[in-house]
Motif scaffolding. Structure first.
Motif, short mmCIF file in Angstrom:
data_model
loop_
_atom_site.label_atom_id
_atom_site.label_comp_id
_atom_site.label_asym_id
_atom_site.label_seq_id
_atom_site.Cartn_x
_atom_site.Cartn_y
_atom_site.Cartn_z
N TYR A 32 43.41 48.98 40.80
CA TYR A 32 42.86 47.66 40.50
C TYR A 32 43.08 47.32 39.02
CZ TYR A 32 40.22 47.73 44.89
OH TYR A 32 39.86 47.77 46.21
N ASP A 35 39.04 43.52 38.93
CA ASP A 35 38.62 43.55 40.33
C ASP A 35 39.71 43.09 41.28
OD1 ASP A 35 36.86 40.34 40.54
OD2 ASP A 35 38.62 40.96 39.41
N ILE A 36 40.95 43.01 40.79
CA ILE A 36 42.07 42.55 41.62
C ILE A 36 42.87 43.75 42.10
CG2 ILE A 36 44.19 41.16 41.67
CD1 ILE A 36 42.98 39.41 39.51
N ILE A 58 45.03 40.09 33.50
CA ILE A 58 44.59 39.13 34.52
C ILE A 58 44.93 37.74 34.00
CG2 ILE A 58 42.61 38.08 35.67
CD1 ILE A 58 41.37 40.81 35.87
N ASP A 60 44.27 33.90 34.63
CA ASP A 60 43.27 33.04 35.27
C ASP A 60 43.66 31.58 35.09
OD1 ASP A 60 39.61 32.80 34.95
OD2 ASP A 60 41.03 32.00 36.41
N ARG A 103 50.02 40.83 41.49
CA ARG A 103 49.46 40.48 42.79
C ARG A 103 48.45 39.37 42.64
NH1 ARG A 103 50.44 44.16 46.96
NH2 ARG A 103 49.50 42.54 48.23
N ASP A 105 45.11 37.25 43.73
CA ASP A 105 43.80 37.34 44.37
C ASP A 105 43.54 35.99 45.03
OD1 ASP A 105 40.37 37.34 43.18
OD2 ASP A 105 41.19 37.95 45.11
N HIS A 106 43.57 35.96 46.36
CA HIS A 106 43.53 34.68 47.07
C HIS A 106 42.20 33.95 46.90
CE1 HIS A 106 47.33 35.57 48.90
NE2 HIS A 106 46.88 36.74 49.31
N ASP A 107 41.13 34.68 46.74
CA ASP A 107 39.80 34.03 46.64
C ASP A 107 39.64 33.26 45.34
OD1 ASP A 107 38.34 36.91 48.27
OD2 ASP A 107 39.03 35.00 49.13
N SER A 108 40.09 33.85 44.24
CA SER A 108 39.86 33.22 42.94
C SER A 108 41.11 32.52 42.38
CB SER A 108 39.40 34.27 41.93
OG SER A 108 40.44 35.23 41.75
N ARG A 110 43.41 34.01 40.83
CA ARG A 110 43.89 34.75 39.66
C ARG A 110 44.99 35.72 40.05
NH1 ARG A 110 39.22 38.08 37.89
NH2 ARG A 110 38.94 38.13 40.15
N THR A 111 45.79 36.08 39.07
CA THR A 111 46.86 37.06 39.29
C THR A 111 46.57 38.28 38.43
OG1 THR A 111 48.50 35.36 39.73
CG2 THR A 111 49.33 37.51 39.06
#
Lengths: 166, 84
Positions: A32, A35-36, A58, A60, A103, A105-108, A110-111
């Motif tokens: 991770y 949290d991704i 990350i 954002d 990668r 993060d589909h929910d937020s 963010r990459t």
């Protein structure tokens, strides 16, 4: 001249998103960045190498226009390529687990990304990521469309909500 | 002429999985399995049985380096080698 240069400069990831250095961690074999979730690394020694020498970030997005643009697979591939070309990669042909990866993060939106660089400097990674150019043909502005504003919950008449997408 | 004709052997269907960790849509190929638990794995791929954790790590290392495949842990004591 400087003003002209600034106006004609292409957009970069730093214009579209907030970039921060992320702490790498393992939950079992799962790597991770913050949290991704990034990838599954099987060997214990490889995990130790990634924790010791790897750096994470990350990205954002600032608004839905930026999020849609940065979600593009091609843009993320360009991100990894550009960062790797600047920082170098600490791997050989038979070490695929140290290949840099980004990668979503589909929910937020963010990459998260990880790289095991030759030059291990988290701030250099942050700077390199911010300077990665946005690929012109990948730019998206969903907020310019009525259905896009509806999809992202932006009120009509608020087309300028997406500053990052300009 | 006969010597100019080359037939390509089709790739094995077994062990080919669709994967796209790079996002490019390329498929990955399951090369081998290394495991501590014989009960958990089976099938038409090379399976290596390790006697302990150290043996598991050692075999996975050599296999990954020689095949240039990546090691993934899918369950406790079960490593798969996938060529991405």
């Amino acid at each position: 001249m400087a003003i002209l240069h600034w106006v004609m400069r292409g957009r970069r990831i730093g214009d579209y998103a907030n970039v921060k250095v992320a702490k790498l961690r393992f939950d079992g074999p799962s790597l991770y960045a913050g949290d991704i979730f990034l990838m599954n690394v099987g060997r214990v020694e490889s995990r130790e190498t990634i924790l010791e020498h790897g750096v994470g970030a990350i990205i954002d997005p600032k608004d839905p226009n930026a999020a849609t643009t940065l979600a593009s697979i091609g843009q993320r591939q360009a991100l990894v390529h550009d960062v790797a070309s600047i920082l170098g990669i600490r791997r050989d042909l038979d070490e695929p687990e140290f290949t840099p990866i980004a990668r979503l993060d589909h929910d937020s939106g963010r990459t998260g990304m990880v790289i095991v660089p030759l030059a291990n400097d988290p701030l250099a990674l942050k700077d390199a990521v911010q300077r990665v150019p946005i690929i012109e043909s990948i730019k998206r502005r969903p907020l310019a469309a009525k259905s896009g504003r509806r999809a992202f919950g932006v009120a009509d008449g608020d087309e300028d909500a997406g500053e990052g997408g300009r | 002429m006969a010597w100019q004709t080359a037939t390509r052997t089709p790739g094995k269907a077994a062990g080919r999985v669709k994967g796209s960790d790079s996002g490019s849509g390329s498929s990955g190929q399951l090369i081998a399995v290394v495991t501590l638990n014989p009960d958990k794995v089976g099938g038409d791929i090379p399976i290596f049985y390790a006697k302990d954790k150290e043996d598991l790590e050692g075999m996975a290392l050599v296999l990954s380096r020689t095949t240039r495949a990546m090691v993934h842990e899918i369950a406790e004591g079960v490593y798969i080698l996938v060529k991405h």
